[in-house]
Every structure is written in C-alpha cells, then in structure tokens.
Scaffold this motif. Structure first.
Motif, mmCIF file in Angstrom:
data_model
loop_
_atom_site.group_PDB
_atom_site.id
_atom_site.type_symbol
_atom_site.label_atom_id
_atom_site.label_comp_id
_atom_site.label_asym_id
_atom_site.label_seq_id
_atom_site.Cartn_x
_atom_site.Cartn_y
_atom_site.Cartn_z
ATOM 1 N N SER A 245 0.588 -1.268 0.418
ATOM 2 C CA SER A 245 -0.174 0.109 -0.085
ATOM 3 C C SER A 245 0.872 1.441 0.041
ATOM 4 O O SER A 245 1.731 1.093 0.420
ATOM 5 N N TYR A 246 0.591 2.073 -1.010
ATOM 6 C CA TYR A 246 1.563 3.205 -0.498
ATOM 7 C C TYR A 246 0.424 4.328 -0.411
ATOM 8 O O TYR A 246 -0.924 5.194 -0.233
ATOM 9 N N PRO A 247 1.245 5.567 0.725
ATOM 10 C CA PRO A 247 2.647 5.597 0.832
ATOM 11 C C PRO A 247 2.933 4.591 2.373
ATOM 12 O O PRO A 247 4.363 4.823 2.566
ATOM 13 N N GLU A 248 1.689 3.744 2.859
ATOM 14 C CA GLU A 248 2.412 3.194 3.673
ATOM 15 C C GLU A 248 3.517 2.579 3.779
ATOM 16 O O GLU A 248 4.305 2.443 5.007
ATOM 17 N N ALA A 249 3.643 1.665 3.132
ATOM 18 C CA ALA A 249 4.296 0.684 2.781
ATOM 19 C C ALA A 249 5.851 1.258 2.826
ATOM 20 O O ALA A 249 7.087 0.709 3.566
ATOM 21 N N LEU A 250 6.149 2.253 2.173
ATOM 22 C CA LEU A 250 7.333 2.745 1.705
ATOM 23 C C LEU A 250 7.862 3.657 3.353
ATOM 24 O O LEU A 250 8.689 3.575 3.483
ATOM 25 N N GLN A 251 6.492 4.147 3.731
ATOM 26 C CA GLN A 251 7.072 4.374 4.949
ATOM 27 C C GLN A 251 7.373 4.166 5.813
ATOM 28 O O GLN A 251 8.158 3.978 6.753
ATOM 29 N N SER A 252 6.824 2.521 5.978
ATOM 30 C CA SER A 252 7.607 1.387 7.261
ATOM 31 C C SER A 252 8.584 0.949 6.739
ATOM 32 O O SER A 252 9.215 1.304 8.218
ATOM 33 N N THR A 253 8.913 0.879 5.336
ATOM 34 C CA THR A 253 10.126 0.559 5.087
ATOM 35 C C THR A 253 11.259 1.279 5.894
ATOM 36 O O THR A 253 12.578 1.452 6.100
ATOM 37 N N TRP A 254 11.313 2.905 5.354
ATOM 38 C CA TRP A 254 11.568 4.292 6.210
ATOM 39 C C TRP A 254 12.111 3.899 7.418
ATOM 40 O O TRP A 254 13.183 4.160 7.631
ATOM 41 N N ALA A 255 10.871 3.358 8.538
ATOM 42 C CA ALA A 255 11.210 3.379 9.622
ATOM 43 C C ALA A 255 11.827 2.274 9.820
ATOM 44 O O ALA A 255 12.927 2.363 11.019
ATOM 45 N N ALA A 256 11.983 1.325 9.496
ATOM 46 C CA ALA A 256 13.223 -0.674 9.150
ATOM 47 C C ALA A 256 14.181 -0.261 9.450
ATOM 48 O O ALA A 256 15.042 -0.366 9.824
ATOM 49 N N THR A 257 14.563 1.377 8.424
ATOM 50 C CA THR A 257 15.895 1.188 8.387
ATOM 51 C C THR A 257 16.612 1.786 9.092
ATOM 52 O O THR A 257 18.397 1.075 9.590
ATOM 53 N N ALA A 258 15.964 2.395 9.905
ATOM 54 C CA ALA A 258 16.869 3.063 11.653
ATOM 55 C C ALA A 258 16.906 1.906 12.433
ATOM 56 O O ALA A 258 17.437 1.578 13.337
ATOM 57 N N SER A 259 15.462 1.204 13.069
ATOM 58 C CA SER A 259 15.028 0.070 13.815
ATOM 59 C C SER A 259 15.528 -0.456 13.121
ATOM 60 O O SER A 259 15.883 -1.461 14.503
ATOM 61 N N GLU A 260 15.899 -1.427 12.385
ATOM 62 C CA GLU A 260 16.411 -3.614 11.986
ATOM 63 C C GLU A 260 17.423 -2.732 10.700
ATOM 64 O O GLU A 260 18.547 -3.144 11.670
ATOM 65 N N TRP A 261 18.068 -1.876 10.421
ATOM 66 C CA TRP A 261 18.559 -1.960 9.446
ATOM 67 C C TRP A 261 20.432 -2.161 9.370
ATOM 68 O O TRP A 261 21.083 -2.303 9.341
ATOM 69 N N PHE A 262 20.358 -0.265 10.210
ATOM 70 C CA PHE A 262 21.590 0.264 10.079
ATOM 71 C C PHE A 262 21.937 -0.255 11.634
ATOM 72 O O PHE A 262 22.861 -0.616 11.683
ATOM 73 N N PRO A 263 21.060 -0.447 12.306
ATOM 74 C CA PRO A 263 21.699 -1.303 14.099
ATOM 75 C C PRO A 263 22.308 -2.191 13.725
ATOM 76 O O PRO A 263 23.121 -2.769 14.420
ATOM 77 N N SER A 264 22.357 -2.937 12.638
ATOM 78 C CA SER A 264 22.788 -4.334 12.585
ATOM 79 C C SER A 264 23.615 -4.925 10.961
ATOM 80 O O SER A 264 24.392 -5.792 10.320
ATOM 81 N N ASN A 265 23.996 -3.153 10.691
ATOM 82 C CA ASN A 265 24.726 -3.157 9.359
ATOM 83 C C ASN A 265 26.390 -2.225 9.857
ATOM 84 O O ASN A 265 25.651 -1.059 10.716
ATOM 85 N N PRO A 266 27.225 -2.428 9.164
ATOM 86 C CA PRO A 266 28.692 -1.767 9.145
ATOM 87 C C PRO A 266 27.663 -0.979 8.898
ATOM 88 O O PRO A 266 29.203 0.224 7.961
#
Length: 299
Positions: A245-266
């Motif tokens: 769904s747009y833009p909800e899915a995109l906004q969820s991904t944006w938030a997940a970059t901070a909560s999941e991806w960046f803390p787990s990657n160099p």
C-alpha cells in the motif's frame, strides 16, 4: 548504534544532574554531540537522524523535555525561581518560564500553586529487538557523481500519510512535463523520482525541506534552464525495495531502516538527498513497488 544512543542518553542524564552548560540549541545541556559522535566513531548527522527516527522526537526536543521534567521537581519544592532558572542555564525567570510552559502547558507559578498539571518525560532507553520473521530487500551500490534535475519546492516535513504540499506540487505540473522529464533520465535511479534534500538534522516534523520531482542524469549532462538542479557527490547508496500500500509500505520501510537495518549493519547515513523511485504502481496509486535510495558510508 544502539549502544551509542544509550551512551548519549547517559551523558544527558549526567549533565542534567550536574546542571552544567548554558541554554543553547540543546538547552541547558553541555553535551557536545559532534565531539561525542567522533568519539563513538560515527557522525553527528547519523546520530541525530537515528535518534529522531527511533525516539519519535528530535534530540533537542528530548533534552528540553527532560530538562523541564527535572526542573519541575525544584519548582514544586518551592526553590527560588531565579535560582532554578540560572541552574538550568537561563538568564531570567521570564525565559525559564516560557520554556517551562512550552513543555508543561502551565507556568512555574501555576504549577507551584496547583501542583500540576505536569508533563514529565521519562528517560529513554533504546533496545534492539530481532524478530527474524521478515527480511529487507536491500542492496549497496557505488555511484559516481550525478545530478538530480526537475521542479523543486520547499515543503514541510510530515511523518505519516500523504504530504498534501507535495501532492499539490506534482499536480500543478502539466501531463506533458512528466513525459519530458522521463525522457531526460540517463542515470540510476531511473524514471521519475521523489527527492528530499536539505532536511533538518533533527528531522523535526513541520520543518521545511526541499522536495524535487524529477530525474537523475549524469554529471556531464546539461540541464534545461527552466529546471532546478541538485548536484550529488560520488559515494555509496543503500537501496531498499518494497511493495504494498502506498505510501504506508514505503513509510514503514523508511522507519525500519533506522530500527532494524542500520543497527545491524556496518553502514551509517551520510549527508545527501533521499530518493524514492516508483518502479510500478496501480492506476489509482493505492499500491506501488518502490526503491528507497539513502546515501551511506561505512561506520
């Protein structure tokens, strides 16, 4: 990154307990965020962006709320208001009163007389929870310098839902202008792009950013004189692909970059524009497949 943010929180609490510093951008705190970031091996830009994304508020707002929470105890204890103001870095009771009211909704005298209302800010503690039930479709790509060209406008930052200012900006462009822009695209990310630049370091909702509706072109390309240009330095990009769904899915991904991806990657964010490429979409734009491009560097 989680440990770095918790160290920042501990330093804020220690600083508030000592009542050091003077009222500035962060209020009465003496925390030097730039120096702390360098000590932690990251950047002030990344530290502030990760804090605001995970805490749901800018670092400056959190510090002000914590400062006024601690100050409220002195106010209720009946201490001299001028002494409290000076202790927390303000030169007058009037300046302190304005800051106090902005947080609690009532001035120090009212709070002292009525015992409330008080809006306390608890100490934040960051934790990383690994669910493991889903994965993020991500790739890292190195790009040479390029340019973003199109139609730019200053708009307010809105966290959730569609931004009506951006919608109006895009709707104001004639249909044949979208066709012209797409024909100019000659670099990745391809197609029509949604670009945000000059974002407030604390990512405060309501602050202005530059939104550009346009395309990517090589650095050597010559942009038509009627289009705005954002020059982009060479560097690495993290590209997140999402569908839904747009833009909800995109906004969820944006938030997940901070909560999941960046803390787990160099990797950490570096200054630069954020880019959204629409790969596919429904006719009514209710759903879409998108790519979110974020400028990164190794942490």
């Amino acid at each position: 990154m989680i440990a770095d943010l918790n160290m920042l929180i501990d330093l804020i609490e220690s600083d508030l307990a000592d009542s050091a510093g003077s009222a500035g951008a962060e209020g009465a705190t003496g925390i030097d965020v730039e120096r702390l970031s360098a000590r932690l091996g990251t950047t002030e830009y990344h530290l502030r962006r990760m804090f605001s994304s995970l805490a749901g508020m800018p670092l400056s707002v959190y510090i002000r709320r914590r400062r006024m929470t601690v100050a409220a105890a002195d106010v209720l204890a009946g201490h001299d208001l001028l002494g409290i103001a000076v202790r927390f870095g303000y030169g007058s009771t009037e300046a302190f009163g304005r800051a106090f009211r902005a947080v609690h909704g009532a001035g120090p005298s009212e709070i002292r007389r009525n015992g409330g209302p008080l809006r306390s800010q608890s100490t934040i503690r960051f934790r990383l929870t690994i669910e493991g039930s889903s994965s993020m479709d991500t790739r890292i790509t190195d790009k040479p310098a390029f340019s973003l060209i199109g139609h730019a406008k200053r708009v307010p930052l809105i966290y959730e839902g569609e931004n009506p200012h951006i919608r109006e900006h895009i709707a104001s462009l004639p249909a044949d202008e979208h066709i012209r822009l797409k024909a100019l695209s000659d670099a990745e990310p391809t197609g029509l792009l949604q670009v945000t630049a000059d974002v407030d370091p604390d990512y405060r909702e309501g602050t202005e950013l530059t939104y550009l509706h346009g395309v990517a072109v090589s650095a050597s390309a010559s942009a038509p004189r009627d289009l705005d240009v954002i020059d982009v330095d060479a560097g690495a990009w993290a590209v997140f692909t999402t569908a839904g769904s747009y833009p909800e899915a995109l906004q969820s991904t944006w938030a997940a970059t901070a909560s999941e991806w960046f803390p787990s990657n160099p990797w950490q964010l570096r200054p630069g524009p954020s880019i959204v490429a629409i790969l596919d979409r429904a006719d009514d734009f209710s759903t879409a497949t998108t790519e979110l491009w974020l400028p990164v560097e190794r942490g």
